[in-house]
Design a protein around this motif. Structure first.
Motif, PDB file in Angstrom:
ATOM      1  N   ASP A 195      -5.530  -2.122  -4.984  1.00 24.88           N
ATOM      2  CA  ASP A 195      -4.968  -2.454  -3.846  1.00 24.88           C
ATOM      3  C   ASP A 195      -5.948  -3.464  -3.167  1.00 24.88           C
ATOM      4  O   ASP A 195      -7.153  -3.193  -2.632  1.00 24.88           O
ATOM      5  N   GLU A 196      -5.936  -4.840  -3.295  1.00 21.10           N
ATOM      6  CA  GLU A 196      -6.600  -5.861  -2.776  1.00 21.10           C
ATOM      7  C   GLU A 196      -8.127  -5.572  -3.180  1.00 21.10           C
ATOM      8  O   GLU A 196      -8.949  -5.548  -2.385  1.00 21.10           O
ATOM      9  N   THR A 225       0.942  -1.245  -0.001  1.00 18.67           N
ATOM     10  CA  THR A 225       0.041   0.117   0.061  1.00 18.67           C
ATOM     11  C   THR A 225       0.826   0.963   0.125  1.00 18.67           C
ATOM     12  O   THR A 225       0.388   2.182  -0.598  1.00 18.67           O
ATOM     13  N   GLN A 233      -7.412   0.076  -0.760  1.00 12.46           N
ATOM     14  CA  GLN A 233      -7.494  -1.252   0.107  1.00 12.46           C
ATOM     15  C   GLN A 233      -8.818  -0.917   0.908  1.00 12.46           C
ATOM     16  O   GLN A 233      -9.506  -1.835   1.150  1.00 12.46           O
TER      17      GLN A 233
HETATM   18 MG   LIG Z   1      -2.026  -2.820   2.268  1.00 14.39          MG
END
Ligand SMILES: [Mg+2]
Ligand SMILES: Nc1ncnc2c1ncn2[C@@H]1O[C@H](COP(=O)(O)OP(=O)(O)OP(=O)(O)O)[C@@H](O)[C@H]1O
Length: 250
Positions: free
Chosen positions: A164-165, A48, A88
């Motif tokens: 991000d994810e 991140t 995220q």
């Molecule tokens: Mg992360």
């Protein structure tokens, strides 16, 4: 024609002011035009942080990042126009509907109402929303919020998408649908996708190339199948465990 890499990162370091150690310790990375690139690593690896630097939210301590030939130090405004970011942590207005959230993001990107509304509705159709698109986001399931979060980053049709994810907490059906749409998007729009995930099987299927990062250092990079072969493993997950070990992070 061989294009130069769309992203070139050299010797990138980041130390947060409150921290005694570096979150990133000299990252060198190139991402090609139109690639789906996976940044894989355990918790606290620095994924991140890396994304936050690429999209201008966090300043690096040292090192350089060029995106489409422009430096993040001098040309961030131009870079931002070409970049879509899916954070995220879900970033939606809970009391607005999914559709109104997307209309809001679209206006922020400067899209005209006449092109924005049909685009939002087409994307909502594609991602399986019916009348529920008009319900407040705080009534949505986790998977629905994730899908809206993802669409928020894709609306302005960026040629670089940072995810991000994107599929955390999403069921198998929705996850497959999301990844299929992203694959089509990558092929049809010739857009570059950089993505983080803890889901190794998904990364193995989805990514053209990956980098495995641990404690701020890249420990391996390459095509998933080549890494599997090189490390004499049967899957990317095995390579990941071989290189990052079993110690718990954080
Ligand atoms: Mg992360
Ligand atoms: N704002 C901050 N201030 C201080 N330290 C931070 C900050 N953000 C992240 N860190 C630290 O930097 C390191 C990398 O964190 P980062 O969030 O980039 O990891 P990550 O790979 O995204 O992890 P995860 O898989 O859990 O999302 C961690 O040790 C984290 O505690």
């Amino acid at each position: 024609m061989i294009l130069p890499p769309i992203i070139t990162v050299s010797q990138l370091y980041k130390r947060y002011p409150s921290s005694a150690t570096d979150a990133l310790k000299g990252i060198d990375l190139e991402v090609g035009h139109g690639e789906i690139f996976g940044l894989l690593g355990p918790n606290a690896a620095g994924k991140t942080t890396f994304f936050s630097i690429l999209c201008g939210l966090v300043k690096p301590t040292s090192g350089t990042v060029y995106i489409d030939g422009k430096s993040i130090e001098n040309d961030m405004e131009a870079i931002k126009k070409k970049m879509g970011v899916v954070p995220q942590d879900i970033a939606l207005y809970p009391t607005l509907s999914g559709r109104d959230n997307l209309l809001f993001f679209g206006r922020m990107y400067g899209l005209k109402p006449s092109e924005l509304k049909p685009r939002v509705d087409a994307l909502l159709d594609l991602f399986g929303f019916d009348e529920n698109r008009n319900q407040a986001v705080n009534k949505y399931s986790g998977g629905m919020k994730r899908r809206i979060n993802l669409l928020g980053g894709m609306l302005h049709e960026p040629n670089i998408l940072l995810l991000d994810e994107p599929t955390v907490g999403v069921d198998v059906q929705s996850r497959r649908a999301m990844m299929e749409h992203l694959k089509d998007w990558n092929e049809n729009k010739e857009s570059t996708i950089i993505y983080t995930s803890h889901h190794m099987e998904q990364a193995q299927q989805f990514c053209h190339k990956v980098a495995i990062v641990d404690e701020g250092i890249i420990v391996a990079k390459g095509k998933p199948n080549e890494l599997i072969k090189e490390h004499d493993c049967n899957s990317l997950e095995e390579v990941f465990i071989k290189l990052t070990g079993k110690k718990l992070r954080d």
